[in-house]
Scaffold this motif. Structure first.
Motif: not given
Length: 914
Positions: A36-62
């Protein structure tokens, strides 16, 4: 990133989050955490976090996705294009709009902070405050979002991690001030809404928002004094039944506004008197909450009283406002210092040193000296009471012990105020307290503890003030509490300067200290006291040297910390330095022999694969011991024999480095020990250290570590001017450079390895200063320059400074070379001219860009641009380079093409370089 790849990465993040939060296996959890720490430094994190906030219902994930947005905006936003910045802002707005429930508050807060950081870093978004008010001000369902944004925008202004130039911060501050009156009106409207007063959390948020704006100096609170917003604040604070969350928020807000109130009221004595008296009306409520043992509300009142006093003191320096005109306020501060809970007392004690400095510091004549002295004596009594430990318990200071942290804070305060009382008077006051309570161990201990703050100043006082105390302590048959023994040992350490002049007690005290060394719970104060005694009473302690050495092995095995072992090392060297010359060499051999045994044992175990964490910890302690010895060693004779002695230790340290190459902590200690050995041996041993840095250069190529680069810089600094070392340094640079370039060649590697960048260019800087011809004729020079241009954009202040310091030294040495006439200069001149032709323009551009992005200090930029300007005047670089560099900075421009954010910097640069 393709949609399918984003979805796959999002699934991997979800799996890692699930493992992190739910697994019971520690190794699995750490693996997930690293992912998760390595993921935060990747360029892909922007789009992936957008998807997680858009689709996930889990509060910890959001919440994770929102926090990732926040951290990436902080670290990477400035590197994005204008279009990408605008798209990201709209994306965050989209997600903020969708999280408006109380159960998602943490998600909303993280996204609002991200949006605030975007607003502060995005020059094209000039009035974010007006924008968010327009977006959310008309719909009451969005009020929580609006309040959060209006709170975090000014709050984030203070975050030094944001890449804001000084001019940008100044501009934002002015914009906040322009919106101040609007914020007051908006918040007034919010508290007047139906049922608003019934929601304590909502009201608290309003006053938190107001307090943040006041704290940033973005509004004039005094002008809002007669609005419902401020009137209700005083009413809430005057009601001890106000919910704690709202009561605390109002206290914070009033404290943040106090400077504004005092500044405005200082124009009139009647206004100032009215302000002080209105605040003192809270005294009655403080007393009621004290009786009810309501600690939280007590804290709120104390915060207000302390802030008023501090603001009055500060205003005194500017306008002559005198806090002594309000004796009731001084009495109230002393009343607060007598609160039974130390966390309440701690909130007010810092006012007193500030008051002392303001009224008596810097040669001022204090008309209120006797009043201040009387206050300080009363304060000393209050602090003595608050520092008394539980008489039915026992304590040993722990790192996370709040009471011990408080006592340390008190000790600092007592040290600062004692000049206002007089050291002798302070000592006598504490002795009286001790004598009056001699049958209560906690009272005696508290007296000794506070006397330690004065002890170092007692060396020149009448010995009769100290002798009875020392006589009583050294004749005590038993000391029942370990905590009490702890205080006595520290007391002895602070009194070491007194023992130097009164050595009739020294043997008894040293016996107590040495006997305490093997007691695990007392080793910390005992080792420190030993160190202090060895520094001040060296000649008296020579007879204890061998006893300390014999204890050393046993003490280390009982689990001494690095600091404790370092104290013993310092004590041993202090004693050794004061010995007759004929004894020094033998004692140094004894120290080195003691170190060899554990190093050999541990390295043997490591070769056999039998190393444990405790072995590694022991290894670090012994190497650190060796470093401390050579750091403080001051032996003038037998240098040739000591060189041979040191050479017998180097193979051991090389073995340690080979076996523990990937253990950064061990390597740093090895390098530290080598550094002090090299410094001690001096230039005459230059050639003899060539095998040392040849070995560590080889190790660096297989496992690059910044500590080895640091050693290289030390060697250059120490031996760079020796002609015999030039070939060795050239070979060293040839080996270090490719390994460093390879390590930092991947995406984000420069930002992830600031220590490597800093230490590599520190080495290059010292080569430019001490062995310029080695650097300028090196075949890697242009590669080093290209690499430095890349690293000049490091967001690490230390790394960025190292690059610019290298450039400054290179340019200065290059100027001397071009102007010089010796043979080396003749060889270096054409190379330096070519270097300027290729790189000077881009160096200036990087300097201006760094200042604009707030990653380079203006002074660092000037130190590079100034010599380049000199080269320009001499015709060695093209004219107009500074203006060309300015045009290359991607700063926002006005319609007429000007760059207001850089104009002030440019004029400053030209003034300095004129």
């Amino acid at each position: 990133m393709a949609p399918q790849e984003s979805a796959t990465m999002a699934e991997q993040v979800l799996q890692a989050l699930n493992l992190f939060h739910n697994t019971t296996d520690e190794d699995t959890r750490k693996t997930a955490e690293r992912f998760l720490e390595d993921f935060e430094s990747t360029d892909a994190a922007w789009e992936v976090c957008h998807l997680l906030l858009e689709n996930s219902v889990d509060l910890k994930c959001k919440h994770f996705a929102a926090r990732t947005f926040k951290s990436k905006v902080l670290k990477s936003f400035a590197d994005m294009s204008d279009a990408d910045q605008l798209g990201l802002r709209d994306m965050v707005f989209h997600h903020v709009n969708r999280v408006n429930g109380k159960d998602e508050r943490a998600v909303m807060v993280a996204l609002c902070v991200a949006l605030a950081d975007i607003a502060l870093q995005m020059p094209s978004w000039n009035d974010a405050v007006s924008d968010v008010i327009a977006r959310y001000g008309e719909n009451s369902s969005y009020t929580p979002i609006l309040l959060e944004l209006l709170t975090v925008i000014p709050e984030e202004m203070t975050d030094e991690k944001l890449k804001l130039s000084a001019s940008r911060r100044k501009y934002l501050q002015e914009r906040l001030k322009q919106n101040g009156a609007r914020i007051v009106a908006l918040l007034n409207g919010m508290i007047n809404r139906p049922d608003a007063s019934k929601d304590a959390d909502f009201m608290a948020k309003i006053y938190d928002c107001l307090g943040i704006w006041a704290d940033e100096g973005a509004l004039t609170v005094y002008n809002a004094l007669h609005t419902p917003l401020l009137q209700n604040l005083f009413l809430y604070l005057s009601d001890i039944n106000t919910p704690v969350v709202l009561h605390e928020s109002c206290a914070r807000c009033l404290s943040a506004s106090m400077q504004d109130f005092v500044k405005e009221a200082s124009s009139s004595k009647s206004k100032l008197k009215e302000l002080v008296e209105s605040t003192l009306r809270f005294e009655e409520h403080y007393c009621i909450t004290l009786q009810k043992e309501d600690v939280e509300r007590c804290k709120n009142y104390v915060r207000v009283f302390a802030e008023l006093a501090e603001c009055l003191v500060k205003e005194n320096e500017e306008r002559g406002t005198d806090i002594f005109e309000f004796p009731r306020l001084l009495d109230l501060l002393l009343v607060c210092c007598n609160h039974p809970e130390h966390e309440v007392v701690e909130m007010v004690i810092d006012v007193w040193p500030i008051m002392y400095e303001s009224t008596t510091g810097r040669g001022k004549k204090n008309r209120n000296g006797e009043v201040l002295k009387d206050c300080f004596l009363k304060l000393l009594l209050a602090l003595w009471k608050s520092c008394r430990p539980d008489p039915d318990g026992d304590w040993i200071a722990e790192k996370d012990d709040e009471f011990q942290d408080y006592r340390k804070h008190v000790a600092e305060i007592v040290f600062e105020i004692c000049p206002g009382i007089g050291y002798r008077e302070s000592w006598e006051a504490l002795v009286r307290l001790m004598s009056a309570n001699q049958n209560q161990w906690d009272a005696v201990e508290s007296s000794l503890f506070l006397m330690s703050s004065v002890a170092s100043q007692m060396a020149h006082e009448d010995s009769s003030l100290v002798s009875p105390i020392i006589g009583a302590l050294t004749s005590m048959p038993t000391i029942p509490k370990v905590g009490f023994q702890h205080t006595i040992l520290n007391f002895f350490g602070y009194l070491a300067p007194w023992f130097e002049r009164n050595n009739e007690y020294t043997d008894k005290v040293l016996t107590i200290i040495v006997n305490s060394l093997p007691v695990q719970k007392l080793s910390d104060p005992a080792t420190w006291a030993l160190q202090e005694m060895s520094f001040h009473c060296r000649s008296h302690m020579v007879k204890y040297f061998h006893e300390i050495m014999s204890l050393l092995g046993r003490l280390e095995r009982q689990g001494l910390t690095e600091d404790e072992m370092a104290s013993i090392s310092n004590a041993a060297v202090n004693i050794l330095n004061d010995m007759p010359q004929q004894s020094q060499l033998q004692c140094l051999k004894e120290i080195c022999d003691i170190v060899r045994t554990p190093l050999r044992d541990i390295t043997t175990s490591a070769r056999n694969g039998q190393i444990s964490k405790s072995d590694t910890a022991r290894l670090i302690i012994w190497i650190n011991h060796l470093a401390e010895v050579f750091k403080h060693l001051d032996v003038k004779s037998h240098k040739d024999i000591i060189v041979e002695l040191v050479h017998t230790l180097w193979p051991l340290l090389a073995d340690v480095a080979q076996l523990f190459l990937r253990d950064q902590d061990v390597m740093e200690k090895v390098i530290r020990a080598l550094r002090y050995m090299v410094r001690f041996l001096g230039k005459e041993s230059g050639v003899s250290v060539l095998p040392v840095f040849a070995k560590f250069t080889d190790l660096y190529t297989s496992a690059p570590q910044s500590s080895m680069l640091y050693l290289a810089s030390v060697l250059v600094d120490e031996f760079g001017e020796l002609p015999d070392m030039r070939e060795g340094f050239a070979s060293m640079l040839e080996s270090l450079s490719p390994a460093t370039f390879n390590l930092l060649n991947s995406e984000n590697a420069v930002r992830q390895n600031p220590d490597i960048v800093a230490d590599y260019f520190r080495t290059c800087k010292r080569l430019a200063e001490k062995a310029f011809i080695v650097l300028v004729l090196h075949p890697r020079l242009q590669d080093i320059m290209r690499f430095s241009l890349l690293c000049s954009e490091s967001t690490s202040q230390e790394a960025n400074h190292a690059v610019f310091a290298f450039w400054e030294s290179l340019l200065q040495a290059g100027r001397n070379c071009i102007r010089g006439t010796n043979p080396d200069d003749n060889r270096g001149q054409p190379v330096m001219r070519e270097l300027l032709r290729i790189f000077a323009s881009e160096m200036e551009s990087k300097a201006l860009l760094g200042v604009y992005l707030n990653i380079t200090t203006a002074i660092d930029a000037v130190h590079v641009m100034d010599p380049i300007s000199g080269f320009e005047q001499e015709g060695l670089t093209p004219p107009g380079m500074l203006d060309y560099a300015l045009r290359s900075v991607p700063a926002p421009r006005t319609n007429d093409g000007k760059m207001p954010l850089m104009e002030s910097h440019l004029s400053t640069f030209r003034e300095v370089m004129a």
